[in-house]
Scaffold this active site. Structure first.
Site, PDB file in Angstrom:
ATOM      1  N   HIS A 159       3.357 -31.159   4.740  1.00  0.00           N
ATOM      2  CA  HIS A 159       4.382 -32.138   4.393  1.00  0.00           C
ATOM      3  C   HIS A 159       4.358 -33.215   5.479  1.00  0.00           C
ATOM      4  O   HIS A 159       4.925 -33.013   6.560  1.00  0.00           O
ATOM      5  CB  HIS A 159       5.764 -31.492   4.343  1.00  0.00           C
ATOM      6  CG  HIS A 159       5.903 -30.400   3.329  1.00  0.00           C
ATOM      7  ND1 HIS A 159       6.518 -30.585   2.107  1.00  0.00           N
ATOM      8  CD2 HIS A 159       5.523 -29.096   3.359  1.00  0.00           C
ATOM      9  CE1 HIS A 159       6.509 -29.444   1.426  1.00  0.00           C
ATOM     10  NE2 HIS A 159       5.907 -28.526   2.170  1.00  0.00           N
TER      11      HIS A 159
ATOM     12  N   ARG B 297       5.688 -36.176   5.307  1.00  0.00           N
ATOM     13  CA  ARG B 297       6.942 -36.943   5.301  1.00  0.00           C
ATOM     14  C   ARG B 297       6.735 -38.451   5.111  1.00  0.00           C
ATOM     15  O   ARG B 297       7.548 -39.240   5.594  1.00  0.00           O
ATOM     16  CB  ARG B 297       7.704 -36.712   6.609  1.00  0.00           C
ATOM     17  CG  ARG B 297       7.910 -35.257   7.024  1.00  0.00           C
ATOM     18  CD  ARG B 297       8.689 -34.491   5.996  1.00  0.00           C
ATOM     19  NE  ARG B 297       9.149 -33.191   6.525  1.00  0.00           N
ATOM     20  CZ  ARG B 297       9.474 -32.151   5.759  1.00  0.00           C
ATOM     21  NH1 ARG B 297       9.366 -32.262   4.440  1.00  0.00           N
ATOM     22  NH2 ARG B 297       9.896 -31.032   6.290  1.00  0.00           N
TER      23      ARG B 297
ATOM     24  N   HIS C  46       6.031 -23.423  -5.760  1.00  0.00           N
ATOM     25  CA  HIS C  46       6.963 -22.800  -4.822  1.00  0.00           C
ATOM     26  C   HIS C  46       7.736 -21.791  -5.647  1.00  0.00           C
ATOM     27  O   HIS C  46       8.560 -22.156  -6.494  1.00  0.00           O
ATOM     28  CB  HIS C  46       7.904 -23.833  -4.211  1.00  0.00           C
ATOM     29  CG  HIS C  46       8.880 -23.249  -3.236  1.00  0.00           C
ATOM     30  ND1 HIS C  46       8.951 -23.669  -1.927  1.00  0.00           N
ATOM     31  CD2 HIS C  46       9.803 -22.277  -3.359  1.00  0.00           C
ATOM     32  CE1 HIS C  46       9.887 -22.969  -1.289  1.00  0.00           C
ATOM     33  NE2 HIS C  46      10.413 -22.122  -2.159  1.00  0.00           N
TER      34      HIS C  46
ATOM     35  N   ASP D 108       1.750 -24.854   5.755  1.00  0.00           N
ATOM     36  CA  ASP D 108       3.045 -25.363   5.281  1.00  0.00           C
ATOM     37  C   ASP D 108       3.731 -26.157   6.394  1.00  0.00           C
ATOM     38  O   ASP D 108       4.921 -25.983   6.669  1.00  0.00           O
ATOM     39  CB  ASP D 108       3.949 -24.236   4.787  1.00  0.00           C
ATOM     40  CG  ASP D 108       5.146 -24.753   3.984  1.00  0.00           C
ATOM     41  OD1 ASP D 108       5.242 -25.987   3.781  1.00  0.00           O
ATOM     42  OD2 ASP D 108       5.993 -23.932   3.585  1.00  0.00           O
TER      43      ASP D 108
ATOM     44  N   GLY E 170      11.825 -25.326   7.685  1.00  0.00           N
ATOM     45  CA  GLY E 170      10.472 -25.817   7.900  1.00  0.00           C
ATOM     46  C   GLY E 170      10.099 -25.839   9.364  1.00  0.00           C
ATOM     47  O   GLY E 170      10.951 -26.021  10.241  1.00  0.00           O
TER      48      GLY E 170
END
Length: 440
Positions: free
Chosen positions: A62, A64, A179, A305, A324
């Site tokens: 991720h 972002r 997920h 992840d 996270g």
């Protein structure tokens, strides 16, 4: 023959085993895995004492972007990946705004092609509004597949019901990634764990094994019903691994380095909210089940992840703190340490971090050391002993849950299509990443 690059004297992890040989590169592709000693090249790397792996892949990050560059971005995240020995990343769609339509798909293509230091692919987020278009969206350049949040998401990036999931599976044909947590169970149990300031160890109690197992059973049943192959991301429970043994013809699995390295409740005692992630770090029986699955071939992909948040956000009381951890830069050192500890072979590491992602997602010309394939390499020193520290982390969030951890095995160079991106902990040159090609 004159080569652009020759890697000499390394122990190469080829599909058929470890071989000490010299590899030659021309025009960004592997031209030979048996280069004559008299051959010349524009650049030569002496890999004496090193292992030469196919360029490793983190298929679950991720970054972002778009979102908050003070936490992470495509330039900083791919620098972190290259520093950690990763040559290709797959980025998730839950950005701000989310990657769910043609406009954002085109933006991501253009921006990543300009700013990424590694090769790059990205997921499309499935929504109820874009379901009918997913078959077309999955054909866009650089798209590794569809991502469905069947639990634990916000806004329209959530499809938790059977009818909605089945509709997604009936639009398109490539493997769909999930997920897998049961949103209905999460909602029903949330009232027991909604008090602000409760100990964060309750995270793994609220999001219990049954929550993940329910989700995976439902998704598998719909995969069987529609005949559409699916990929269960961050598989984390003993029950899921046992159940999926009967569905390997349709279902592939990913395991995270965190679930192979951390154990609850100790992780919460040591790290507090920094250990909060979804699905959660679990107790020892699930840790052991993840390792059995990795060792018996049930695991297809190992990823990080990587999901950074600021320390300020993580300091909020549970359950208000976001879930996270950072991980793209530490994935390879952690897994090399496991190799040195005898938990898996280097060949198996390459299988789940190069060949496995290539097979699951249908990558073209990546994932193995083979003539004609992209000249992606991760050079590692299996004898190097290092300590992971926060000051090594390139992600702007600036922290790692493995700060202070001693590891044996370290990435020494990352090479993408014949270009050295990282060598000896230093990023070289400007962004050169390209979009990954996939089978149609």
């Amino acid at each position: 023959m004159h080569y652009d690059l020759i890697i000499r004297n390394g122990i190469c992890i080829l599909p058929w085993g470890e071989v000490k040989t010299d590899v030659g590169v021309v025009a960004g592709r592997i031209a030979s895995i048996d280069v004559p000693s008299a051959a010349e090249a524009h650049e030569v790397i002496d890999a004496q004492g090193l292992h030469v792996l196919p360029g490793l892949i983190d298929a679950h990050v991720h970054l972002r972007d778009p979102g908050n560059p003070a936490v992470e971005s495509i330039p900083t995240g791919t620098k972190a990946a290259a520093l950690g020995g990763i040559a290709t990343v797959f980025d998730m769609p839950n950005t701000n705004p989310a990657v769910t339509n043609a406009e954002m798909l085109r933006w991501k293509q253009e921006y990543a092609s300009r700013e990424s230091y590694t090769d790059f692919a990205f997921y499309i987020g499935a929504t109820r509004e874009n379901t009918k278009d997913l078959g077309e969206f999955e054909k866009f350049d650089g798209v590794c597949g569809i991502k469905v949040f069947a639990g634990s998401s916000t806004g329209n990036l959530m499809i938790e019901d059977d009818e909605g999931i089945e509709a997604v599976l009936r639009h398109g044909h490539r493997r769909v990634s999930f997920h897998s947590e049961d949103e209905y169970r999460l909602r029903a149990r949330k009232t027991q764990f909604g008090q602000t300031g409760m100990p964060c160890c309750n995270h793994s109690i609220w999001r219990d094994p049954e929550c993940a197992f329910l989700g995976t059973r439902r998704i598998t049943a719909l995969s069987v019903k529609t005949g559409r192959p699916v990929h269960i991301l961050h598989t984390s429970t003993e029950e899921e691994f046992k159940f999926l043994e009967s569905y390997r013809h349709l279902v592939t699995t990913e395991v995270l380095a965190n679930h192979l390295t951390q154990i609850a409740p100790e992780c919460y005692d040591q790290l507090g909210n920094l250990a909060v992630m979804n699905p959660p770090i679990r107790e020892e029986r699930h840790f052991e089940a993840a390792w059995r699955a990795l060792q018996n071939g049930m695991v297809d992909v190992v990823s990080s992840d990587h999901a950074p948040h600021s320390l300020e956000a993580k300091a909020k009381p549970w359950p208000e703190c976001p879930s996270g951890m950072t991980g793209v830069q530490t994935l390879v050192p952690l897994m090399l340490d496991h190799v040195n500890a005898g938990r898996l072979s280097l060949t198996r590491l390459v299988d789940v971090m190069a060949a496995g992602p290539a097979r699951v997602y249908g990558m073209m010309a990546k994932g193995r050391l083979s003539v004609g394939y992209d000249a992606d390499f991760t050079l590692v020193d299996m004898k190097a002993e290092r300590r992971i520290t926060n000051d090594w982390i390139a992600t702007p969030a600036g922290w790692s849950p493995f700060d202070g951890k001693e590891v044996k095995g370290w990435p020494k160079a990352t090479i993408v299509r014949g270009k050295i991106v990282m060598r000896e902990d230093e990023i070289l040159g400007e962004p050169l990443g390209k979009l990954v090609r996939f089978l149609p």
